[in-house]
Design an enzyme around this catalytic site. Structure first.
Site, PDB file in Angstrom:
ATOM      1  N   ARG A 159      -0.434  -2.224  -7.025  1.00 58.31           N
ATOM      2  CA  ARG A 159      -0.774  -3.261  -6.046  1.00 58.31           C
ATOM      3  C   ARG A 159      -1.720  -4.295  -6.675  1.00 58.31           C
ATOM      4  NH1 ARG A 159      -1.310  -4.559  -0.476  1.00 58.31           N
ATOM      5  NH2 ARG A 159      -3.439  -4.978   0.221  1.00 58.31           N
ATOM      6  N   TYR A 199      -9.453 -11.150  -7.311  1.00 57.30           N
ATOM      7  CA  TYR A 199      -8.407 -11.315  -8.317  1.00 57.30           C
ATOM      8  C   TYR A 199      -8.579 -12.600  -9.126  1.00 57.30           C
ATOM      9  CZ  TYR A 199      -6.271  -7.444  -5.910  1.00 57.30           C
ATOM     10  OH  TYR A 199      -6.047  -6.207  -5.355  1.00 57.30           O
ATOM     11  N   LYS A 216      -2.879  -2.651   7.780  1.00 63.79           N
ATOM     12  CA  LYS A 216      -4.132  -2.319   8.464  1.00 63.79           C
ATOM     13  C   LYS A 216      -4.300  -3.177   9.709  1.00 63.79           C
ATOM     14  CE  LYS A 216      -6.687  -0.683   4.411  1.00 63.79           C
ATOM     15  NZ  LYS A 216      -7.892  -0.855   3.577  1.00 63.79           N
ATOM     16  N   HIS A 227      -2.247   2.139  -6.153  1.00 65.14           N
ATOM     17  CA  HIS A 227      -3.065   0.939  -5.983  1.00 65.14           C
ATOM     18  C   HIS A 227      -3.174   0.138  -7.281  1.00 65.14           C
ATOM     19  CE1 HIS A 227      -4.758  -0.213  -2.170  1.00 65.14           C
ATOM     20  NE2 HIS A 227      -5.730  -0.856  -2.771  1.00 65.14           N
ATOM     21  N   ARG A 247       0.856  -1.179   0.000  1.00 68.41           N
ATOM     22  CA  ARG A 247       0.000   0.000   0.000  1.00 68.41           C
ATOM     23  C   ARG A 247       0.896   1.235   0.000  1.00 68.41           C
ATOM     24  NH1 ARG A 247      -2.252  -3.487   3.994  1.00 68.41           N
ATOM     25  NH2 ARG A 247      -4.323  -4.268   3.440  1.00 68.41           N
ATOM     26  N   HIS A 301      -4.403  -9.162   3.468  1.00 71.62           N
ATOM     27  CA  HIS A 301      -5.858  -9.177   3.618  1.00 71.62           C
ATOM     28  C   HIS A 301      -6.253 -10.030   4.818  1.00 71.62           C
ATOM     29  CE1 HIS A 301      -6.679  -8.177  -0.901  1.00 71.62           C
ATOM     30  NE2 HIS A 301      -6.436  -7.104  -0.172  1.00 71.62           N
TER      31      HIS A 301
END
Length: 310
Positions: free
Chosen positions: A256, A288, A185, A253, A146, A279
Protein backbone atom coordinates in the site's frame (compact mmCIF):
# COMPACT_ATOMS: atom_id res chain seq x y z
CA UNK A 1 -17.83 -3.58 35.09
CA UNK A 2 -19.06 -5.81 32.27
CA UNK A 3 -22.49 -4.21 31.73
CA UNK A 4 -21.35 -0.65 30.85
CA UNK A 5 -18.64 -2.06 28.59
CA UNK A 6 -21.07 -4.32 26.72
CA UNK A 7 -23.55 -1.46 26.33
CA UNK A 8 -20.86 0.87 24.99
CA UNK A 9 -19.59 -1.65 22.45
CA UNK A 10 -23.15 -2.32 21.32
CA UNK A 11 -23.64 1.43 20.82
CA UNK A 12 -20.49 1.59 18.68
CA UNK A 13 -21.75 -1.26 16.51
CA UNK A 14 -25.38 -0.20 16.13
CA UNK A 15 -25.57 3.59 16.42
CA UNK A 16 -22.14 4.59 15.14
CA UNK A 17 -22.04 1.58 12.80
CA UNK A 18 -18.34 0.96 13.26
CA UNK A 19 -16.89 -2.14 11.66
CA UNK A 20 -16.65 -5.37 13.71
CA UNK A 21 -12.85 -5.11 13.66
CA UNK A 22 -12.95 -1.58 15.05
CA UNK A 23 -15.44 -2.54 17.78
CA UNK A 24 -13.24 -5.50 18.71
CA UNK A 25 -10.22 -3.18 18.97
CA UNK A 26 -12.15 -0.86 21.33
CA UNK A 27 -13.13 -3.91 23.37
CA UNK A 28 -9.51 -5.05 23.73
CA UNK A 29 -8.36 -1.59 24.82
CA UNK A 30 -11.11 -1.31 27.44
CA UNK A 31 -10.57 -4.83 28.76
CA UNK A 32 -6.92 -3.92 29.22
CA UNK A 33 -7.97 -0.83 31.19
CA UNK A 34 -10.06 -3.05 33.42
CA UNK A 35 -7.08 -5.34 34.00
CA UNK A 36 -4.75 -2.44 34.76
CA UNK A 37 -7.21 -1.07 37.30
CA UNK A 38 -7.61 -4.41 39.06
CA UNK A 39 -11.33 -4.44 38.19
CA UNK A 40 -11.92 -1.17 40.05
CA UNK A 41 -15.32 0.30 39.24
CA UNK A 42 -15.18 2.51 36.14
CA UNK A 43 -16.33 5.66 37.96
CA UNK A 44 -13.70 5.16 40.68
CA UNK A 45 -10.79 5.38 38.24
CA UNK A 46 -9.24 8.84 38.44
CA UNK A 47 -6.99 11.07 36.38
CA UNK A 48 -3.86 9.99 38.28
CA UNK A 49 -4.75 6.35 37.69
CA UNK A 50 -4.92 6.86 33.93
CA UNK A 51 -1.52 8.59 33.99
CA UNK A 52 -0.09 5.68 35.97
CA UNK A 53 -1.55 3.12 33.56
CA UNK A 54 -0.12 4.97 30.54
CA UNK A 55 3.30 5.15 32.22
CA UNK A 56 3.14 1.43 32.99
CA UNK A 57 2.36 0.61 29.35
CA UNK A 58 5.23 2.82 28.20
CA UNK A 59 7.60 1.22 30.70
CA UNK A 60 6.57 -2.19 29.39
CA UNK A 61 7.79 -1.25 25.93
CA UNK A 62 4.51 -0.33 24.24
CA UNK A 63 4.98 2.24 21.49
CA UNK A 64 3.74 5.80 21.67
CA UNK A 65 1.22 5.33 18.86
CA UNK A 66 -0.31 2.28 20.54
CA UNK A 67 -0.59 4.13 23.85
CA UNK A 68 -2.22 7.08 22.08
CA UNK A 69 -4.77 4.73 20.51
CA UNK A 70 -5.60 3.18 23.88
CA UNK A 71 -6.01 6.59 25.48
CA UNK A 72 -8.35 7.57 22.65
CA UNK A 73 -10.42 4.41 23.24
CA UNK A 74 -10.57 5.06 26.96
CA UNK A 75 -11.45 8.73 26.47
CA UNK A 76 -14.33 7.87 24.15
CA UNK A 77 -15.71 5.34 26.59
CA UNK A 78 -15.66 7.82 29.47
CA UNK A 79 -17.30 10.50 27.33
CA UNK A 80 -20.14 8.02 26.74
CA UNK A 81 -20.18 6.95 30.40
CA UNK A 82 -20.62 10.57 31.50
CA UNK A 83 -24.01 10.56 29.82
CA UNK A 84 -25.04 7.36 31.60
CA UNK A 85 -23.81 8.07 35.16
CA UNK A 86 -23.01 10.92 37.50
CA UNK A 87 -19.38 10.95 36.40
CA UNK A 88 -17.81 14.21 37.56
CA UNK A 89 -15.14 14.47 34.86
CA UNK A 90 -13.49 12.43 32.16
CA UNK A 91 -10.34 11.01 33.84
CA UNK A 92 -8.58 10.59 30.49
CA UNK A 93 -8.85 14.27 29.53
CA UNK A 94 -5.43 15.91 29.61
CA UNK A 95 -3.48 12.64 29.59
CA UNK A 96 -1.16 12.50 26.61
CA UNK A 97 0.85 9.66 25.18
CA UNK A 98 4.64 9.93 24.88
CA UNK A 99 5.73 11.73 21.73
CA UNK A 100 6.13 9.28 18.89
CA UNK A 101 9.25 9.44 16.74
CA UNK A 102 8.55 10.51 13.20
CA UNK A 103 9.13 7.59 10.88
CA UNK A 104 8.49 7.27 7.18
CA UNK A 105 6.41 4.36 5.92
CA UNK A 106 8.44 1.61 4.30
CA UNK A 107 8.09 1.45 0.54
CA UNK A 108 9.76 -0.81 -1.97
CA UNK A 109 11.50 0.49 -5.06
CA UNK A 110 9.53 0.20 -8.29
CA UNK A 111 11.68 -2.69 -9.50
CA UNK A 112 11.43 -4.52 -6.17
CA UNK A 113 7.64 -4.08 -6.01
CA UNK A 114 7.14 -5.32 -9.59
CA UNK A 115 9.43 -8.29 -8.98
CA UNK A 116 7.58 -9.18 -5.78
CA UNK A 117 4.07 -9.20 -7.21
CA UNK A 118 4.97 -10.76 -10.56
CA UNK A 119 7.35 -13.50 -9.45
CA UNK A 120 5.99 -17.03 -9.36
CA UNK A 121 7.53 -20.42 -8.69
CA UNK A 122 7.53 -22.25 -12.09
CA UNK A 123 6.60 -25.57 -10.52
CA UNK A 124 3.55 -24.00 -8.86
CA UNK A 125 2.49 -21.56 -11.56
CA UNK A 126 -0.77 -23.36 -12.37
CA UNK A 127 -1.80 -24.25 -8.80
CA UNK A 128 -4.98 -22.52 -7.56
CA UNK A 129 -3.35 -21.18 -4.39
CA UNK A 130 -0.51 -19.69 -6.43
CA UNK A 131 -2.92 -18.07 -8.88
CA UNK A 132 -4.94 -16.69 -5.96
CA UNK A 133 -1.78 -15.29 -4.37
CA UNK A 134 -0.66 -13.67 -7.61
CA UNK A 135 -4.06 -12.00 -8.05
CA UNK A 136 -4.15 -10.76 -4.44
CA UNK A 137 -0.62 -9.35 -4.48
CA UNK A 138 -1.06 -7.70 -7.88
CA UNK A 139 -4.29 -6.07 -6.66
CA UNK A 140 -2.70 -4.86 -3.42
CA UNK A 141 0.02 -3.06 -5.35
CA UNK A 142 -2.22 -2.02 -8.25
CA UNK A 143 -4.90 -0.34 -6.12
CA UNK A 144 -3.32 0.35 -2.72
CA UNK A 145 -5.98 -1.51 -0.76
CA UNK A 146 -5.85 -2.19 2.95
CA UNK A 147 -5.59 -5.89 3.75
CA UNK A 148 -9.07 -5.89 5.34
CA UNK A 149 -10.49 -4.30 2.19
CA UNK A 150 -8.86 -6.96 0.03
CA UNK A 151 -10.20 -9.78 2.19
CA UNK A 152 -13.72 -8.30 2.08
CA UNK A 153 -13.95 -8.14 -1.72
CA UNK A 154 -16.71 -10.04 -3.54
CA UNK A 155 -16.38 -11.14 -7.15
CA UNK A 156 -19.58 -9.32 -8.19
CA UNK A 157 -22.12 -6.98 -6.64
CA UNK A 158 -25.07 -9.14 -5.63
CA UNK A 159 -27.80 -6.58 -5.03
CA UNK A 160 -28.78 -3.17 -6.29
CA UNK A 161 -27.75 -0.14 -4.20
CA UNK A 162 -30.48 0.76 -1.72
CA UNK A 163 -32.25 -2.59 -1.98
CA UNK A 164 -33.68 -4.09 1.18
CA UNK A 165 -32.54 -7.37 2.66
CA UNK A 166 -28.99 -8.60 3.02
CA UNK A 167 -26.35 -5.95 3.70
CA UNK A 168 -24.20 -4.74 0.84
CA UNK A 169 -20.78 -6.37 0.48
CA UNK A 170 -17.76 -4.62 1.94
CA UNK A 171 -16.35 -4.37 -1.57
CA UNK A 172 -16.53 -5.90 -5.00
CA UNK A 173 -14.72 -6.08 -8.31
CA UNK A 174 -16.29 -4.07 -11.13
CA UNK A 175 -14.62 -5.95 -13.97
CA UNK A 176 -16.32 -3.99 -16.75
CA UNK A 177 -15.17 -0.62 -15.36
CA UNK A 178 -11.74 -1.91 -14.35
CA UNK A 179 -12.29 -0.80 -10.74
CA UNK A 180 -12.68 -2.14 -7.26
CA UNK A 181 -15.27 -0.60 -4.96
CA UNK A 182 -14.31 -0.84 -1.30
CA UNK A 183 -15.74 0.25 2.03
CA UNK A 184 -12.88 1.60 4.08
CA UNK A 185 -12.51 3.22 7.48
CA UNK A 186 -15.56 5.07 8.73
CA UNK A 187 -17.74 3.05 6.33
CA UNK A 188 -16.64 5.35 3.51
CA UNK A 189 -16.98 3.84 0.06
CA UNK A 190 -14.53 4.63 -2.73
CA UNK A 191 -13.69 3.43 -6.23
CA UNK A 192 -10.09 2.65 -7.14
CA UNK A 193 -8.78 1.75 -10.61
CA UNK A 194 -7.30 -1.70 -11.21
CA UNK A 195 -4.29 -2.08 -13.49
CA UNK A 196 -4.19 -4.38 -16.49
CA UNK A 197 -1.69 -6.78 -14.89
CA UNK A 198 -3.90 -7.15 -11.82
CA UNK A 199 -6.99 -7.73 -13.99
CA UNK A 200 -5.15 -10.42 -15.96
CA UNK A 201 -4.06 -12.13 -12.75
CA UNK A 202 -7.61 -11.96 -11.37
CA UNK A 203 -8.99 -13.46 -14.59
CA UNK A 204 -6.50 -16.34 -14.34
CA UNK A 205 -7.58 -16.96 -10.75
CA UNK A 206 -11.30 -16.82 -11.54
CA UNK A 207 -10.87 -19.55 -14.14
CA UNK A 208 -9.82 -22.02 -11.42
CA UNK A 209 -11.62 -20.53 -8.41
CA UNK A 210 -13.78 -23.22 -6.77
CA UNK A 211 -17.25 -22.51 -5.34
CA UNK A 212 -17.00 -21.05 -1.85
CA UNK A 213 -17.87 -23.54 0.88
CA UNK A 214 -19.10 -20.77 3.18
CA UNK A 215 -21.76 -19.72 0.67
CA UNK A 216 -20.14 -16.33 0.15
CA UNK A 217 -19.32 -14.60 -3.09
CA UNK A 218 -15.78 -13.91 -1.88
CA UNK A 219 -13.33 -12.97 -4.59
CA UNK A 220 -10.37 -14.61 -2.86
CA UNK A 221 -10.52 -17.99 -1.12
CA UNK A 222 -8.32 -20.01 1.19
CA UNK A 223 -7.22 -23.57 0.47
CA UNK A 224 -10.43 -24.67 2.22
CA UNK A 225 -12.54 -22.64 -0.21
CA UNK A 226 -13.61 -20.11 2.44
CA UNK A 227 -13.08 -16.35 2.36
CA UNK A 228 -9.47 -15.44 3.03
CA UNK A 229 -8.74 -13.68 6.31
CA UNK A 230 -6.40 -10.67 6.64
CA UNK A 231 -4.05 -12.85 8.69
CA UNK A 232 -3.85 -15.48 5.95
CA UNK A 233 -3.03 -12.80 3.37
CA UNK A 234 -0.24 -11.50 5.63
CA UNK A 235 1.23 -14.98 6.06
CA UNK A 236 1.06 -15.79 2.35
CA UNK A 237 2.69 -12.50 1.37
CA UNK A 238 5.50 -12.96 3.92
CA UNK A 239 6.17 -16.48 2.63
CA UNK A 240 6.05 -15.29 -0.97
CA UNK A 241 8.43 -12.42 -0.24
CA UNK A 242 10.97 -14.75 1.35
CA UNK A 243 10.69 -17.24 -1.52
CA UNK A 244 11.08 -14.53 -4.18
CA UNK A 245 14.29 -13.22 -2.63
CA UNK A 246 12.94 -9.88 -1.42
CA UNK A 247 15.53 -8.48 0.98
CA UNK A 248 13.03 -6.87 3.39
CA UNK A 249 10.17 -8.39 5.32
CA UNK A 250 7.02 -7.57 3.39
CA UNK A 251 3.46 -7.24 4.60
CA UNK A 252 0.33 -5.90 2.86
CA UNK A 253 0.84 -2.34 4.09
CA UNK A 254 4.27 -2.24 2.44
CA UNK A 255 2.53 -2.71 -0.91
CA UNK A 256 0.00 0.00 0.00
CA UNK A 257 2.85 2.38 0.84
CA UNK A 258 4.65 1.44 -2.38
CA UNK A 259 1.49 2.09 -4.40
CA UNK A 260 1.15 5.58 -2.90
CA UNK A 261 4.82 6.51 -3.19
CA UNK A 262 5.16 5.35 -6.79
CA UNK A 263 1.91 6.98 -7.86
CA UNK A 264 2.97 10.28 -6.31
CA UNK A 265 6.43 10.08 -7.88
CA UNK A 266 4.88 9.64 -11.32
CA UNK A 267 1.91 12.00 -11.08
CA UNK A 268 2.69 14.56 -8.38
CA UNK A 269 -1.05 14.66 -7.64
CA UNK A 270 -1.31 14.45 -3.86
CA UNK A 271 -5.11 14.90 -3.84
CA UNK A 272 -5.63 11.97 -6.21
CA UNK A 273 -3.41 9.77 -4.04
CA UNK A 274 -5.44 10.83 -1.00
CA UNK A 275 -8.70 9.83 -2.68
CA UNK A 276 -7.36 6.47 -3.83
CA UNK A 277 -5.99 5.64 -0.39
CA UNK A 278 -9.24 6.69 1.28
CA UNK A 279 -7.57 9.13 3.69
CA UNK A 280 -10.03 11.44 5.44
CA UNK A 281 -7.36 14.14 5.78
CA UNK A 282 -4.65 15.08 3.32
CA UNK A 283 -2.29 15.33 6.30
CA UNK A 284 -2.18 11.53 6.37
CA UNK A 285 -1.16 11.49 2.72
CA UNK A 286 1.50 14.19 2.96
CA UNK A 287 3.96 11.73 4.50
CA UNK A 288 4.46 10.36 0.99
CA UNK A 289 5.86 13.69 -0.17
CA UNK A 290 8.88 12.93 2.03
CA UNK A 291 9.26 9.57 0.27
CA UNK A 292 9.00 11.37 -3.05
CA UNK A 293 11.79 13.75 -1.99
CA UNK A 294 13.93 10.76 -1.01
CA UNK A 295 13.45 9.43 -4.53
CA UNK A 296 14.43 12.77 -6.03
CA UNK A 297 17.50 12.94 -3.78
CA UNK A 298 18.56 9.45 -4.86
CA UNK A 299 18.18 10.39 -8.53
CA UNK A 300 20.20 13.57 -7.95
CA UNK A 301 22.98 11.70 -6.11
CA UNK A 302 23.24 9.16 -8.91
CA UNK A 303 22.92 11.50 -11.87
CA UNK A 304 24.37 14.91 -11.06
CA UNK A 305 28.12 15.15 -11.71
CA UNK A 306 28.62 17.45 -8.73
CA UNK A 307 26.36 15.66 -6.29
CA UNK A 308 29.05 13.71 -4.46
CA UNK A 309 32.77 14.30 -3.99
CA UNK A 310 34.94 11.82 -5.91
Amino acid sequence: MAEPLAAYLAQLATQRQLSPLTVAAYGRDLHELAQLSGQTDWVAIGHHDIRRFAAKLHGGGLGARSIARKLSSWRGFYAWLAGQTALAANPVDGVRAPRAPKTLPKALSVDAAVHLVSSVAPQRAAEPDELCNRAMFELLYSSGLRVSELAGLDSVYQRAPGAQGAPAPLGWLDRAAGEVVVTGKGNKMRRVPVGSHALAAIDAWLQVRPPARDGSNALFLSSRATRVSPRLIQLRLAQHGAASGTTVKVHPHVLRHSFAAHLLQSSGDLRAVQDMLGHASITSTQVYTALDFQHLSAVYDQAHPRAKPK
